[in-house]
Design an enzyme around this catalytic site. Structure first.
Site, PDB file in Angstrom:
ATOM      1  N   THR A   1      36.992  50.735  21.360  1.00  0.00           N
ATOM      2  CA  THR A   1      38.309  50.754  21.994  1.00  0.00           C
ATOM      3  C   THR A   1      39.453  51.025  21.021  1.00  0.00           C
ATOM      4  O   THR A   1      40.528  51.444  21.445  1.00  0.00           O
ATOM      5  CB  THR A   1      38.582  49.420  22.720  1.00  0.00           C
ATOM      6  OG1 THR A   1      38.536  48.346  21.772  1.00  0.00           O
ATOM      7  CG2 THR A   1      37.561  49.186  23.819  1.00  0.00           C
ATOM      8  N   ASP A   2      39.255  50.809  19.716  1.00  0.00           N
ATOM      9  CA  ASP A   2      40.347  51.004  18.766  1.00  0.00           C
ATOM     10  C   ASP A   2      40.866  52.435  18.767  1.00  0.00           C
ATOM     11  O   ASP A   2      42.056  52.668  18.570  1.00  0.00           O
ATOM     12  CB  ASP A   2      39.909  50.626  17.345  1.00  0.00           C
ATOM     13  CG  ASP A   2      39.863  49.132  17.110  1.00  0.00           C
ATOM     14  OD1 ASP A   2      40.274  48.378  18.012  1.00  0.00           O
ATOM     15  OD2 ASP A   2      39.406  48.717  16.031  1.00  0.00           O
TER      16      ASP A   2
ATOM     17  N   SER B   1      35.137  52.308  15.875  1.00  0.00           N
ATOM     18  CA  SER B   1      36.003  53.473  16.067  1.00  0.00           C
ATOM     19  C   SER B   1      37.217  53.450  15.147  1.00  0.00           C
ATOM     20  O   SER B   1      37.869  54.479  14.960  1.00  0.00           O
ATOM     21  CB  SER B   1      36.428  53.603  17.529  1.00  0.00           C
ATOM     22  OG  SER B   1      37.255  52.531  17.933  1.00  0.00           O
ATOM     23  N   SER B   2      37.518  52.306  14.551  1.00  0.00           N
ATOM     24  CA  SER B   2      38.613  52.251  13.580  1.00  0.00           C
ATOM     25  C   SER B   2      38.328  53.109  12.354  1.00  0.00           C
ATOM     26  O   SER B   2      39.252  53.464  11.613  1.00  0.00           O
ATOM     27  CB  SER B   2      38.864  50.808  13.151  1.00  0.00           C
ATOM     28  OG  SER B   2      37.699  50.242  12.568  1.00  0.00           O
TER      29      SER B   2
ATOM     30  N   THR C   1      32.358  48.186  20.088  1.00  0.00           N
ATOM     31  CA  THR C   1      32.054  46.821  20.510  1.00  0.00           C
ATOM     32  C   THR C   1      30.941  46.784  21.542  1.00  0.00           C
ATOM     33  O   THR C   1      30.118  45.858  21.554  1.00  0.00           O
ATOM     34  CB  THR C   1      33.316  46.148  21.077  1.00  0.00           C
ATOM     35  OG1 THR C   1      34.322  46.114  20.056  1.00  0.00           O
ATOM     36  CG2 THR C   1      33.032  44.735  21.548  1.00  0.00           C
TER      37      THR C   1
END
Length: 301
Positions: free
Chosen positions: A87-88, A55-56, A13
Site C-alpha cells: 500500500t505504500d 513497496s516502499s 503487507t
C-alpha cells in the site's frame, strides 16, 4: 471456457508474516495467497510471481516492471489482471499502469494487515478485486476496504484502517497513453514546510533531477525563496510541479505574497490540481520519458 485472470504478486503487507524478531516481511508467493480465497465465480486464476518487496523500496524501474508484466499477461490472453501490491506505493504503480495501459481491465489490491494478523484483510480484498475484473468496467482501478476506486487521484490517507484509500478529489482522468518506459527517469519530491528555504530544491537540481514535485502547503503554497528556486529550475529546463501535503481536495493557485501558488505558477511551475505528490511524480516522469512535458499543464489541471 472460464475466463482467465492473471494475479501478479509483488509482495507488500498482503504477502507478509511476522518474523521472530517482531518485524514483518513479504514471505508468501502468489499461489499461497490464492489458496486463502474462499468461494468465487467460475474463473481460472494464474499466479504470476514478479517479486516480493515492500513497496516502499520500489523504484520507477520496478513500477515499470509491473506495468510490463500487466501488458504481457493481457497480450498472452488473460481476460484481466489483478495486481497484489504494497500500500505504500500502490497509488503510484496503479497510475503508471493506467497511463501505459489506458482502459485495461486491471484491478490493484493489497492489505493493511499481515497474512497472520487476526484482522487480516488480504483475502477479502483479493476476492473483491477478482470479482471487479469479472464484472467488467474500463480502466485501472483499486479494490480495497470495500471500495472500488479509479487509479487517477488515488491517495492513501490512513495507516491503521482497513479502509485506507480515497480519491483526492472528484476528477475525470484524461484519456492519454504515455507508453515510453520510465526506467532511468529521476523526478524528486521536495517537501515544503513553513518558512522553507530553497536548499532541498537546489540540491535536487545539483543531483541531476529531470523534474521536481513540490509537496507544498495548503492549496499549493510555499515561500518566496522556493518561488525563486522554481524560476531557476524553469530557466534550466527542469519542470516543476506543485502538489500538496494535504491529502484531500482540489488545489487552486490563488495565493500571492511572493511564494503562494499564484507566484509559483508565475515562476514557471505547473499546478497539480488533483494528483498528490506520489502520483504527480509518476505522471511527470511519464511525460519526461515521452518527451511531452509541454502537455503537463493540460494533464495536471
Amino acid at each position: 471456457m472460464d475466463p482467465l485472470i492473471a494475479v501478479i504478486a509483488t509482495g507488500g503487507t498482503i504477502a507478509s508474516q511476522q518474523n521472530a524478531d517482531g518485524s514483518s516481511t513479504p514471505s508468501l508467493d502468489g499461489g499461497a495467497l490464492l489458496a486463502r480465497l474462499g468461494d468465487l465465480p467460475r474463473v481460472r486464476l494464474k499466479p504470476v510471481d514478479l517479486f516480493a518487496r515492500d513497496s516502499s523500496t520500489l523504484r520507477l524501474a520496478d513500477m515499470q516492471a509491473v506495468s510490463d508484466a500487466v501488458g504481457a499477461e493481457l497480450a498472452g490472453g488473460a481476460a484481466g489482471v489483478v495486481v497484489l501490491h504494497g500500500t505504500d506505493a500502490m497509488e503510484e504503480t496503479a497510475l503508471l499502469v493506467s497511463l501505459q495501459h489506458p482502459g485495461a481491465p486491471v484491478v490493484f489490491t493489497g492489505a493493511q494487515f499481515t497474512d497472520d494478523h487476526p484482522q487480516a484483510d488480504g483475502p477479502a480484498n483479493m476476492t473483491a478485486a477478482i470479482r471487479a475484473v469479472l464484472e467488467g468496467g474500463a480502466g485501472v482501478r483499486l479494490a480495497f476496504g470495500g471500495r472500488l476506486l479509479p487509479a487517477w487521484g488515488l491517495v492513501k490517507f490512513a495507516t491503521d484502517s482497513a479502509d485506507a484509500f480515497r480519491l483526492a478529489a472528484d476528477a475525470v482522468a484524461p484519456e492519454v497513453g504515455l507508453t515510453a518506459p520510465v526506467d532511468g527517469i529521476r523526478v524528486d519530491v521536495v517537501a515544503i514546510h513553513p518558512g522553507a528555504d530553497a536548499v532541498h530544491l537546489d540540491a535536487s537540481l545539483a543531483a541531476g533531477a529531470q523534474g521536481i514535485v513540490l509537496a507544498a502547503l495548503g492549496s499549493g503554497n510555499a515561500t518566496p525563496a522556493v518561488a525563486k528556486a522554481v524560476a531557476r529550475a524553469h530557466a534550466a529546463g527542469v519542470p516543476v510541479v506543485v502538489s500538496s501535503r494535504v491529502p484531500l481536495g482540489r488545489l487552486a493557485a490563488s495565493y500571492g505574497g511572493g511564494g503562494g501558488g499564484h507566484d509559483l505558477v508565475r515562476a514557471g511551475a505547473v499546478l497539480s490540481a488533483v494528483l498528490r505528490p506520489g502520483q504527480a511524480r509518476v505522471l511527470l516522469a511519464a511525460l519526461i520519458a515521452a518527451g511531452q512535458v509541454g502537455q503537463a499543464g493540460a494533464l495536471f489541471g
